[in-house]
Design an enzyme around this catalytic site. Structure first.
Site, PDB file in Angstrom:
ATOM      1  N   HIS A   1      28.852  40.705   2.918  1.00 58.46           N
ATOM      2  CA  HIS A   1      29.643  39.599   3.453  1.00 58.46           C
ATOM      3  C   HIS A   1      30.372  38.844   2.346  1.00 58.46           C
ATOM      4  O   HIS A   1      30.823  37.720   2.556  1.00 58.46           O
ATOM      5  CB  HIS A   1      28.745  38.611   4.215  1.00 58.46           C
ATOM      6  CG  HIS A   1      28.088  39.190   5.427  1.00 58.46           C
ATOM      7  ND1 HIS A   1      26.983  40.010   5.356  1.00 58.46           N
ATOM      8  CD2 HIS A   1      28.384  39.079   6.745  1.00 58.46           C
ATOM      9  CE1 HIS A   1      26.615  40.358   6.568  1.00 58.46           C
ATOM     10  NE2 HIS A   1      27.445  39.817   7.428  1.00 58.46           N
TER      11      HIS A   1
ATOM     12  N   ALA B   1      35.765  40.285   5.780  1.00 63.67           N
ATOM     13  CA  ALA B   1      36.615  41.318   5.181  1.00 63.67           C
ATOM     14  C   ALA B   1      35.839  42.601   4.934  1.00 63.67           C
ATOM     15  O   ALA B   1      36.399  43.698   4.992  1.00 63.67           O
ATOM     16  CB  ALA B   1      37.219  40.802   3.872  1.00 63.67           C
ATOM     17  N   ASP B   2      34.540  42.482   4.665  1.00 62.15           N
ATOM     18  CA  ASP B   2      33.695  43.649   4.410  1.00 62.15           C
ATOM     19  C   ASP B   2      33.715  44.642   5.569  1.00 62.15           C
ATOM     20  O   ASP B   2      33.585  45.852   5.369  1.00 62.15           O
ATOM     21  CB  ASP B   2      32.249  43.210   4.171  1.00 62.15           C
ATOM     22  CG  ASP B   2      32.146  42.050   3.206  1.00 62.15           C
ATOM     23  OD1 ASP B   2      31.583  42.225   2.120  1.00 62.15           O
ATOM     24  OD2 ASP B   2      32.629  40.951   3.544  1.00 62.15           O
TER      25      ASP B   2
ATOM     26  N   GLU C   1      36.032  47.714  15.545  1.00 60.12           N
ATOM     27  CA  GLU C   1      37.109  47.339  14.635  1.00 60.12           C
ATOM     28  C   GLU C   1      38.247  48.354  14.630  1.00 60.12           C
ATOM     29  O   GLU C   1      39.431  48.003  14.634  1.00 60.12           O
ATOM     30  CB  GLU C   1      36.577  47.148  13.216  1.00 60.12           C
ATOM     31  CG  GLU C   1      35.797  45.867  13.002  1.00 60.12           C
ATOM     32  CD  GLU C   1      34.324  45.959  13.365  1.00 60.12           C
ATOM     33  OE1 GLU C   1      33.582  44.990  13.144  1.00 60.12           O
ATOM     34  OE2 GLU C   1      33.919  47.029  13.886  1.00 60.12           O
TER      35      GLU C   1
ATOM     36  N   LEU D   1      32.506  45.236  19.459  1.00 63.76           N
ATOM     37  CA  LEU D   1      32.384  45.547  18.033  1.00 63.76           C
ATOM     38  C   LEU D   1      33.018  46.916  17.772  1.00 63.76           C
ATOM     39  O   LEU D   1      32.349  47.917  17.546  1.00 63.76           O
ATOM     40  CB  LEU D   1      30.915  45.536  17.584  1.00 63.76           C
ATOM     41  CG  LEU D   1      30.386  44.170  17.127  1.00 63.76           C
ATOM     42  CD1 LEU D   1      30.282  43.223  18.311  1.00 63.76           C
ATOM     43  CD2 LEU D   1      29.034  44.308  16.459  1.00 63.76           C
TER      44      LEU D   1
END
Length: 659
Positions: free
Chosen positions: A465, A422-423, A398, A396
């Site tokens: 989300h 996308a959030d 990003e 995790l």
């Protein structure tokens, strides 16, 4: 300071001396020029030269280094001439960045250097990507990234180390611990005994060395390089040193106790190494003078070239053209292709599979995308066909994965990163906005990266989300923003995105994944990015929209046959198809801009402004915007339906038609 040559030849020792004295002499000259007002700014690395020189000389010349402000020695040891560097620092057209970047914010693939950005930390993940490229190609090569002590507090530092450790990447992370992050001392930066201890937490071998001892740095990096290659693991090196000048010259050094300068002055890496060579009879005063004279001549010649270079002349056409790497997009003729009915999710999955088959250098990365097939099952089955080397589950992290994607691009790979939602892009925002988007404009290195963005509401997923955040990226030159509304467009535009060598933010509406179907060509085809599509012709009014808005508009048109509605699907939000927008305005003279994004700051505002400036004479009514409420996306279905722009589409159409 104890030096140990341990079998190093006289020639190598002399070469190291020539390399370490050069950045010191350049800096001394630059400080004189700064006081004379002939240069504008300078970040000094005086007192830290041993780290840059030792590390660079211990690596192969074709192995990438990610340097920072105080690593002039990396550039000079990679044989960049002073003339080239001075042209860069002076902002001349002949510099590495055509006058677009300052100081050391530039890179050069010829010299295997990746230029830094001001945000501390992101370069470490790029080193991950380059190391991953070496690993995938089974090359006995590494990458090396520098970090200051202050940068180790950044999330990017931790994400990059964790990713490198989990994936077993051959990369060296080099911390230059010089005691201060600008004016903040290390006791206010961390409380662990050594920064190298942080590597232990990631299961990584960590070493602390004397960063002012040139031979210790050289031999440590040499051994670390071999360790990374043999073990296929990363390593963390903390080099203890001191910054003898301010963060940059204007900031001064009043915050530093005087006794520290006295203590570290005795540890000067250049003077101590020079004395060692004199004692070893490797160097003589005459050789020192000859070496310095040669370097001084290079400096003076470079200054002459730099000061004689003409002032840069702005060329607007060239500036705009250099935002993207040139690419000839194309539409595939699909008229003779067999077609079958597919849901959007099937079309996207098929597109990814065909892209993987065509591009053997395409790497897919994302959370849970391998065996699990991704949160929405778009990548299901791909790992079985293409292997875990190319279909990679990620931690995790990003930000680190976006940076890794950029590193892969530098080594000639294509890559796709799936944001699980996308959030979640917010935690990778810096890498996208400041690294992916700007790198080609800055120094000609493209970012061949696609970031897939499952987006939008309508599925009761709540505030974290369901956001429609595409407008964040349409404001960023250098990105391309694609947002298909149909299965056919989704597949063709995704394949086009993989073809395009520029960074693409590819938005996929989650509510459309399984709710819509259409006839989709079974073979590989591309749809040109940047071209809108006329969904239907009309004479009474025009709706310009994209994504879910296309289906809202089409449904409304079916329910109101008394209205002749022209519907334009933008498909690409950056760059926009202004020709198609103008034609859509001219067709009816009445324009409704519809999008699921919130009203304030949505792309509808930009479209409205452009139409008003460029198509005013064709308008028969004010431009109307229909968007979602300016609130976060609520969870309860009743609240979410009230939030969405679809709720207000009817009244917006009626308002427009009253004119």
């Amino acid at each position: 300071m104890q030096f140990s040559r341990q079998g190093l030849s006289d020639d190598l020792l002399l070469s190291l001396y020539s390399e370490i004295i050069k950045p010191r002499m350049i800096e001394e000259k630059m400080l004189i020029l700064l006081r004379q007002g002939r240069v504008s700014k300078w970040f000094s690395g005086i007192g830290q030269e041993a780290i840059s020189i030792g590390a660079t000389m211990a690596m192969d010349s074709d192995e990438y280094i990610m340097p920072l402000h105080r690593n002039l020695g990396v550039f000079t040891a990679r044989k960049m001439s002073f003339a080239e560097l001075f042209l860069q620092w002076q902002g001349k057209k002949e510099g590495f960045s055509k006058g677009r970047e300052r100081s050391f914010h530039f890179g050069s693939n010829k010299h295997h250097i990746c230029g830094m950005i001001s945000h501390l930390g992101p370069q470490l993940a790029i080193a991950d990507g380059i190391a991953l490229a070496h690993k995938l190609r089974k090359e006995n090569k590494i990458s090396l990234a520098f970090s200051g002590d202050g940068g180790t507090s950044e999330g990017d530092f931790h994400e990059a180390l964790n990713t490198a450790a989990v994936w077993g990447l051959p990369v060296i992370f080099m911390i230059e611990n010089n005691g201060y992050g600008l004016s903040t001392p290390i006791n206010e930066q961390f409380v662990c005994k050594q920064l190298a201890d942080k590597g232990i937490g990631y299961g990584m071998k960590s070493i602390v060395i004397d960063g002012n001892n040139l031979l210790e740095v050289y031999k440590t990096v040499q051994e670390a390089r071999q360790y990374c290659i043999t073990e296929q693991k990363p390593i963390l090196i903390e080099a203890m040193t001191f910054r003898m000048r301010g963060h940059e010259e204007a900031s001064g050094t009043k915050y530093v106790p005087k006794e520290l300068f006295e203590e570290w002055g005795k540890k000067d890496p250049v003077k101590n190494y020079e004395d060692f060579l004199l004692n070893e009879k490797v160097l003589t005063p005459e050789k020192i003078e000859a070496i310095k004279q040669t370097i001084q001549q290079e400096i003076e010649a470079g200054l002459e070239i730099g000061f004689a270079a003409p002032a840069i002349v702005a060329n607007t056409e060239e500036e705009v053209a250099d935002v993207y790497k040139p690419f000839k997009a194309a539409n595939t003729d699909t008229s003779a292709m067999p077609k079958s009915e597919k849901k959007m999710i099937q079309a996207l999955s098929e597109g990814m599979r065909q892209a993987m088959e065509k591009h053997d250098n395409l790497i897919l990365m994302g959370q849970d995308i391998a065996e699990y097939g991704g949160a929405f099952k778009l990548t299901e089955g791909l790992v079985e066909d293409f292997g875990k080397g190319r279909v990679r589950n990620t931690p995790l992290c990003e930000s680190a994965i976006v940076g890794t994607a950029l590193g892969l691009s530098i080594k000639g790979f294509k890559s796709m990163m799936e944001m699980q939602f996308a959030d979640f892009v917010t935690v990778g925002f810096n890498q996208i906005i400041n690294n992916l988007a700007k790198i080609y404009y800055r120094w000609g290195q493209n970012a061949d990266v696609v970031v897939r963005m499952p987006t939008g509401g309508g599925v009761g997923a709540g505030p974290f989300h369901s956001q429609s955040n595409e407008a964040w990226f349409t404001h960023t030159p250098g990105l391309k923003v694609v947002y298909p509304s149909t299965p056919e467009d989704a597949k063709g535009l995704l394949l086009a995105s993989f073809e395009d060598p520029n960074p693409v933010m590819f938005f996929e509406h989650k509510a459309l994944y399984r709710s819509i179907s259409g006839m989709v060509p079974d073979e590989y085809y591309t749809i040109e990015i940047g071209k809108a599509k006329v969904v239907q012709e009309g004479e009474d009014m025009t709706i310009i929209t994209y994504g879910s808005g296309v289906h809202w508009a089409a449904d409304y048109a079916k329910q109101h046959p008394e209205l002749s509605i022209y519907i334009l699907d933008l498909r690409t939000l950056l760059p926009l198809d202004y020709d198609a927008i103008k034609e859509a305005v001219m067709a009816t003279g009445k324009v409704l801009l519809l999008h699921e994004d919130t009203l304030i700051g949505g792309i509808g505002g930009e479209l409205s402004a452009w139409i008003s400036e460029n198509c005013f004479q064709y308008l028969d009514a004010p431009i109307i915007r229909c968007a979602s409420l300016d609130t976060p996306v609520p969870f309860a279905i009743e609240l979410e339906q009230n939030f969405l722009a679809k709720k207000r589409l009817g009244e917006s159409v009626e308002k427009l038609m009253r004119f």
